[in-house]
Design an enzyme around this catalytic site. Structure first.
Site, PDB file in Angstrom:
ATOM      1  N   ASP A 195      -3.006  -2.938  -5.069  1.00  0.00           N
ATOM      2  CA  ASP A 195      -3.600  -2.897  -3.729  1.00  0.00           C
ATOM      3  C   ASP A 195      -4.732  -1.888  -3.614  1.00  0.00           C
ATOM      4  O   ASP A 195      -5.466  -1.883  -2.623  1.00  0.00           O
ATOM      5  CB  ASP A 195      -2.527  -2.607  -2.661  1.00  0.00           C
ATOM      6  CG  ASP A 195      -1.767  -1.310  -2.906  1.00  0.00           C
ATOM      7  OD1 ASP A 195      -1.898  -0.747  -4.004  1.00  0.00           O
ATOM      8  OD2 ASP A 195      -1.037  -0.868  -1.996  1.00  0.00           O
ATOM      9  N   HIS A 224      -2.148   6.828   3.910  1.00  0.00           N
ATOM     10  CA  HIS A 224      -1.226   6.762   2.762  1.00  0.00           C
ATOM     11  C   HIS A 224      -1.700   7.572   1.551  1.00  0.00           C
ATOM     12  O   HIS A 224      -0.905   7.873   0.654  1.00  0.00           O
ATOM     13  CB  HIS A 224      -1.026   5.317   2.306  1.00  0.00           C
ATOM     14  CG  HIS A 224      -0.356   4.436   3.312  1.00  0.00           C
ATOM     15  ND1 HIS A 224       0.843   4.756   3.892  1.00  0.00           N
ATOM     16  CD2 HIS A 224      -0.737   3.235   3.837  1.00  0.00           C
ATOM     17  CE1 HIS A 224       1.188   3.782   4.731  1.00  0.00           C
ATOM     18  NE2 HIS A 224       0.246   2.856   4.717  1.00  0.00           N
ATOM     19  N   GLY A 238      -1.640   2.191  -0.852  1.00  0.00           N
ATOM     20  CA  GLY A 238      -1.662   1.383   0.366  1.00  0.00           C
ATOM     21  C   GLY A 238      -3.038   1.152   0.961  1.00  0.00           C
ATOM     22  O   GLY A 238      -3.243   1.351   2.159  1.00  0.00           O
ATOM     23  N   ASP A 262       0.466   3.239  13.506  1.00  0.00           N
ATOM     24  CA  ASP A 262       0.355   2.154  12.521  1.00  0.00           C
ATOM     25  C   ASP A 262       1.712   1.487  12.289  1.00  0.00           C
ATOM     26  O   ASP A 262       2.761   2.112  12.459  1.00  0.00           O
ATOM     27  CB  ASP A 262      -0.154   2.760  11.205  1.00  0.00           C
ATOM     28  CG  ASP A 262      -0.785   1.748  10.275  1.00  0.00           C
ATOM     29  OD1 ASP A 262      -2.022   1.629  10.296  1.00  0.00           O
ATOM     30  OD2 ASP A 262      -0.047   1.089   9.517  1.00  0.00           O
ATOM     31  N   HIS A 284       2.915   0.893   9.521  1.00  0.00           N
ATOM     32  CA  HIS A 284       3.491   1.548   8.343  1.00  0.00           C
ATOM     33  C   HIS A 284       3.603   3.060   8.553  1.00  0.00           C
ATOM     34  O   HIS A 284       2.754   3.671   9.198  1.00  0.00           O
ATOM     35  CB  HIS A 284       2.625   1.269   7.108  1.00  0.00           C
ATOM     36  CG  HIS A 284       2.466  -0.189   6.808  1.00  0.00           C
ATOM     37  ND1 HIS A 284       1.484  -0.957   7.413  1.00  0.00           N
ATOM     38  CD2 HIS A 284       3.157  -1.016   5.995  1.00  0.00           C
ATOM     39  CE1 HIS A 284       1.589  -2.206   6.967  1.00  0.00           C
ATOM     40  NE2 HIS A 284       2.592  -2.266   6.118  1.00  0.00           N
ATOM     41  N   ASP A 341      -2.036  -2.929  12.866  1.00  0.00           N
ATOM     42  CA  ASP A 341      -1.370  -4.014  12.152  1.00  0.00           C
ATOM     43  C   ASP A 341      -0.025  -4.366  12.783  1.00  0.00           C
ATOM     44  O   ASP A 341       0.678  -5.259  12.297  1.00  0.00           O
ATOM     45  CB  ASP A 341      -1.213  -3.718  10.650  1.00  0.00           C
ATOM     46  CG  ASP A 341      -0.886  -2.274  10.338  1.00  0.00           C
ATOM     47  OD1 ASP A 341      -0.685  -1.470  11.279  1.00  0.00           O
ATOM     48  OD2 ASP A 341      -0.829  -1.919   9.143  1.00  0.00           O
ATOM     49  N   TYR A 377      -5.387  -6.306  10.056  1.00  0.00           N
ATOM     50  CA  TYR A 377      -5.888  -7.288   9.090  1.00  0.00           C
ATOM     51  C   TYR A 377      -6.261  -8.610   9.744  1.00  0.00           C
ATOM     52  O   TYR A 377      -6.708  -9.525   9.066  1.00  0.00           O
ATOM     53  CB  TYR A 377      -4.863  -7.444   7.960  1.00  0.00           C
ATOM     54  CG  TYR A 377      -4.569  -6.083   7.364  1.00  0.00           C
ATOM     55  CD1 TYR A 377      -5.466  -5.493   6.479  1.00  0.00           C
ATOM     56  CD2 TYR A 377      -3.475  -5.338   7.793  1.00  0.00           C
ATOM     57  CE1 TYR A 377      -5.256  -4.211   5.990  1.00  0.00           C
ATOM     58  CE2 TYR A 377      -3.250  -4.058   7.304  1.00  0.00           C
ATOM     59  CZ  TYR A 377      -4.149  -3.499   6.411  1.00  0.00           C
ATOM     60  OH  TYR A 377      -3.949  -2.213   5.942  1.00  0.00           O
TER      61      TYR A 377
END
Length: 378
Positions: free
Chosen positions: A101, A143, A151, A178, A180, A267, A306
């Protein structure tokens, strides 16, 4: 109550070069252009000043990242080693997380330097007093680790920005919206009692980054200053805002931050390809209004997101609210370069789905209670 938002000086950090550098990120190709295209289509630029970011220097990047890592992501001719074979290069890429990624891409150095430079510039706008609210939508890469990409984050601009803020402000509250967990920022300041990290995110076995399940974390002097609110699938606007309001309502008076950093990774929007949370831009707007009411200098950063049209909708609305205005969800999208990407409705709506909110009131109350009961040690 804090000052009226209309009285606050707002600065948006951007330039044609920094937007281009952000657009190059493979995971978010072209997103920055769409965000700023929509902001300008609504003529919001009359409500804020623009600050052009600089490209961060090696010295600035190495305030957090290791010199070895910066050499890998920002290879200069000075450090180039023409004798290095493909196997060595592949080994280095693995060591620095530059695969999968976070694979190497052609414009990686420019991306890293402008993402970091933008957030550093936003932080300086606050430390200098030039702005009360500084916005950098290309930042929020939470991240990244000291010596490793992770990430989709090749640089941890958030940490670099907080280090600049600490030159003037003693206590920094970092809030992460976020989907995440903001693991890179939490890890960087896990030993500090001067930086509190508060992350609202999804957490379950196997979900990246596999952390942030414990409500209260931290190490040494920083024990109790890393706070996590792990939310379940289908999180709705009302659940999210309630968790934010109750948790921050308990922590802000206790911690008494001098400055706030709000990472607005979107996201968690219902239309995002992750399809885990069921949020609309309203949730982010309500959280922002609460943060503005704390009446502290405030930095707003981007992050995940995204579905690029919905990301643009969300961050454009946040920009408007930060400037003391708002844009109705029913408002038509003005004609501009990316107009056709807002079909079929061509309005600002980013509606929720028919999705069950798996959070219970008991789950939220238990987390809030645990966080409230934990005493901060100075």
């Amino acid at each position: 109550m804090g000052a009226e938002p209309t009285k606050r000086a707002v600065c948006l950090v951007r330039s044609a070069q920094s937007i281009w550098a952000a657009d190059c990120l493979p995971a978010n190709k072209g997103r920055a252009s769409r965000v700023h295209g929509l902001i300008d289509a609504f003529n919001l630029d009359r409500l804020f000043t623009v600050k052009a970011p600089h490209a961060a220097t090696d010295a600035e990047l190495c305030r957090f990242h290791s010199e070895e890592y910066i050499r890998a992501v920002c290879p200069s001719e000075e450090y180039a080693d023409s004798s290095q074979d493909d196997d060595d290069s592949q080994s280095d890429n693995q060591r620095f997380g530059l695969e999968y990624d976070c694979a190497v891409f052609d414009q990686m150095e420019q991306h890293v330097r402008y993402v970091a430079g933008g957030t550093i510039s936003a932080a300086r706008a606050l430390t200098s007093g030039d702005a009360d609210i500084a916005i950098h939508w290309e930042g929020g890469r939470h991240h990244g680790r000291r010596g490793k990409a992770a990430g989709f984050c090749y640089v941890n601009d958030v940490v670099l920005g907080i280090l600049v803020l600490q030159q003037r402000f003693c206590k920094v509250l970092y809030v992460d919206l976020d989907l995440h967990h903001g693991d890179g920022v939490q890890s960087a300041f896990s030993h500090s009692s001067n930086v509190m990290t508060l992350s609202f995110h999804h957490a379950e076995r196997g979900f990246y980054p596999n952390s942030g399940t414990a409500c209260v974390e931290g190490k040494g002097k920083g024990l109790g200053y890393s706070i996590n609110v792990a939310l379940k699938r289908g999180t709705s606007d009302s659940t999210f805002v309630s968790a934010f309001s109750k948790t921050s309502g308990a922590l802000v008076p206790k911690f008494q931050p001098d400055v706030v950093v709000l990472q607005c990774g979107c996201d968690g929007l219902a239309g995002d390809p992750h399809k885990i949370f069921n949020l609309t831009p309203d949730a982010f707007v309500e959280c922002l209004k609460l943060a503005i009411a704390w009446n502290r200098p405030l930095m707003l950063l981007g992050g995940g997101g995204y579905n690029h049209a919905d990301s643009a909708r969300c961050w454009t609305r946040i920009t408007a609210v930060a400037c003391g205005a708002d844009i109705s969800a029913n408002q038509d999208i003005p004609d501009h370069r990316f107009y056709t990407e807002y079909s079929p409705a061509f309005d600002m709506r980013a509606d929720a789905m028919l999705l069950q909110d798996e959070n219970t009131q008991q789950h939220i109350d238990e987390m809030v209670s645990e966080i409230e009961s934990h005493k901060l040690h100075h």
